[in-house]
Design an enzyme around this catalytic site. Structure first.
Site: not given
Ligand code: ATP
Ligand code: MG
Length: 572
Positions: A37, A269, A279
């Site tokens: 995102e 994760r 983020k």
């Molecule tokens: P955050 O919680 O940091 O905002 P998010 O999952 O909302 O992370 P996205 O931009 O939606 O962030 O994530 C893009 C991809 O990265 C998704 O497939 C998500 O599952 C993966 N991802 C995000 N954080 C992690 C993590 N800590 N470990 C492994 N994969 C991750």
């Molecule tokens: Mg997200």
């Protein structure tokens, strides 16, 4: 990734993929995607996900899309899009074809939603969102059905079209899937598919007044792109029945779209201790000035790690070593440090830099004489070559390489003690001077001309070798030393005596940055470029900061050396 020990056993995702291939599923195609995102910069967790998705496609001859899940115009921005693309490429991956966007599918998603309405599978709800939330109930008890649940298809179609046209105010209506308010899975309790937002989107501008929810957009985007293996983190496991429900409904009228059906696979994760990995929290650290921006070298963002001196290979290696788990766990920060040390040990040229200088005068060395000594750049790299380093009567050495009254085991300098100056001569300390505050200002020594490195005929042996920089040739620099960003291994996991969560920012390490502004490095360092990486002998690995200039050299400490070089190497 040659550094990784050959790992012949498959992780559980590879097992699934191989099973699918063996069963001839999807005609042997493996198609993955990385779906960020664009609402912040990528962090180490994303790096893990990138390596996993692109890595699987590489291993099985498949393809990987980069798709921005840009369904929320409130928090998203084009600047993040550009940074994310740069980060993926920097990590060493290239996506298939054009960059994709969930917003490219807004029309398609809208027409699918209309079709669901026509089939009585979705309805417009006028209930306020807070009320909807309350009526969902709790997992062990059925929720309440909305009073608008049984609207006619015609009315639903009419209202949905008006929602789209911008006729209604934000929050006044939503489109919901009509599934089951009694389901033990809360995600199946008539989840929201569309909300009204009178917001400009960074790509579609003002074209839309309704935006799809993540749950509605995500699975469909995968299906539109023919993704075969949709890898995501564990929190989406409970959403899977909903995604399957959508696919099933769509399959009733659009078989082609949901074939192949993306197979969702969840993994844990990545969490790393002494840092935070969301983020939202990282944004807070930036906005509240705990760090100097997204690329602050203390941040676990890809840009921060890059500025710190991490290499793409070291991060890929880290992702590989971490592996994929089905249960949440916390990885030790030292594994990350191990990976960069291992890389830089092979690739980073060795140079001499004195971080905390004190002057050393070699009293029997001729004044105004300079010698060009030849020193190898990297003993670990056969092709590393050599460079010349000027030597003269006055040198800087590390203050802590001298002790006024050293213990026996101190193999460095003290009154009467002998050490080798790296690549030069053996010297013996004769005397020293202090200022009125008792601080040592100058150390005096004599050298033995018969002990020149490489041509030593003296037969002398000394236990210690120290680094140095010639005073008249020294280049001044600033060095930024870094420590863990948090002083606690799990800053987000604490509660007070009332069980209330303690703000993770309370655990910020106030010594996470130490600036040394009177560092001297050898003259070969005049010509460095941003992001060049070096080993300062005995001191650690350092990387040239992008804001560094010839007039104002700035180095970021990447990582310390594990072992004291002085002990490992003798008489060099
Ligand atoms: P955050 O919680 O940091 O905002 P998010 O999952 O909302 O992370 P996205 O931009 O939606 O962030 O994530 C893009 C991809 O990265 C998704 O497939 C998500 O599952 C993966 N991802 C995000 N954080 C992690 C993590 N800590 N470990 C492994 N994969 C991750
Ligand atoms: Mg997200």
């Amino acid at each position: 990734m040659s550094q990784v020990e050959e790992n012949t056993s498959l992780n559980f995702i590879e097992q699934i993929v191989e099973e699918d291939l063996a069963n001839g599923k999807n005609d042997g195609v493996v198609y993955t995607r990385f779906p960020p995102e664009p609402n912040g910069f990528l962090h180490l967790g994303h790096a893990k996900s990138i390596c996993l998705n692109f890595g699987l496609a590489q291993k099985y001859g498949g393809k990987t899309n980069l798709r921005f899940d840009d369904t929320n115009p409130v928090t998203e921005d084009t600047s993040y899009v550009d940074a994310i693309k740069e980060d993926v490429r920097w990590l060493g991956f290239e996506w298939e074809g054009e960059t994709r966007y969930a917003s490219d599918y807004f029309d398609k998603l809208y027409s699918l939603a209309v079709e669901l309405i026509k089939r009585g599978k979705a309805f417009v709800d006028d209930t306020p969102v807070d009320e909807i939330r309350r009526m969902r109930g709790i997992p062990t008890q059925a929720g309440e059905e909305s009073a608008f649940r049984d609207r006619s298809v015609e009315e639903n179609l009419q209202l949905f079209e008006q929602m789209k046209a911008g006729d209604f105010s934000e929050g006044s209506r939503v489109l919901r899937a009509k599934i089951d308010m009694a389901s033990p899975n809360m995600h199946l309790r008539d989840p929201i598919m569309y909300r009204i937002l009178h917001r400009s989107h960074h790509r579609t501008g003002d074209a839309w007044h309704i935006y799809p929810t993540y749950d509605w957009a995500h699975g469909q985007s995968d299906a539109i792109e023919n993704i075969t293996h949709s890898i995501c983190t564990l929190e989406f496991e409970v959403h899977r029945p909903l995604y399957d429900w959508f696919v099933e409904q769509i399959g009733e009228f659009d078989q082609e779209m949901v074939n192949p059906q993306p197979r969702q696979i969840e993994f844990a994760r990545l969490n790393v201790n002494y840092t935070v990995m969301s983020k939202r929290k990282l944004l807070e650290l930036v906005n509240e000035d705990y760090v100097n921006g997204w690329d602050d070298p203390r941040m676990p963002t890809i840009q921060g790690l890059r500025r710190r001196g991490y290499t793409p290979a070291s991060l890929r290696n880290f992702a590989e070593r971490v592996g994929v788990a089905k249960r949440d766990n916390v990885i030790d920060l030292s594994l990350l440090e191990f990976c960069i040390r291992e890389d830089l040990n092979k690739t980073a040229p060795r140079v001499m830099g004195v971080l905390n200088p004190v002057k050393l005068v070699i009293t029997n060395y001729p004044e105004r004489q300079t010698e060009d000594l030849t020193i190898e750049n990297n003993p670990e790299d056969a092709e590393g070559g050599t460079r010349t380093v000027p030597f003269s009567r006055e040198l800087y050495i590390e203050r802590d390489d001298f002790m006024e009254d050293p213990p026996k085991k101190f193999f460095r300098l003290g009154p009467g003690r002998e050490v080798r100056l790296k690549g030069a001569y053996i010297i013996q300390c004769e005397s020293f001077e202090k200022d009125t505050r008792g601080e040592i200002t100058t150390i005096y020594a004599t050298y033995d001309p018969a002990t020149k490195s490489g041509e030593d005929t003296s037969g002398k042996k000394v236990k210690g070798t120290i680094h140095w920089v010639s005073v008249p040739h020294a280049v001044k620099a600033e060095v930024r030393l870094y420590n863990r960003l948090f002083s606690d291994p799990t800053p987000t996991d604490h509660t007070d005596e009332n069980g209330e969560p303690i703000d993770y920012k309370k655990f910020i390490n106030d010594k996470s940055l130490v600036v040394l502004d009177k560092v001297f490095v050898e003259p070969s360092m005049r010509k460095v470029s941003a992001f060049d990486r070096f080993q300062f002998m005995r001191k650690g690995y350092f990387c040239v900061d992008p804001d560094s200039s010839e007039e104002n050299l700035v180095f970021n400490q990447t990582v310390t050396l594990r072992d004291s070089w002085a002990k490992a190497k003798k008489n060099n």
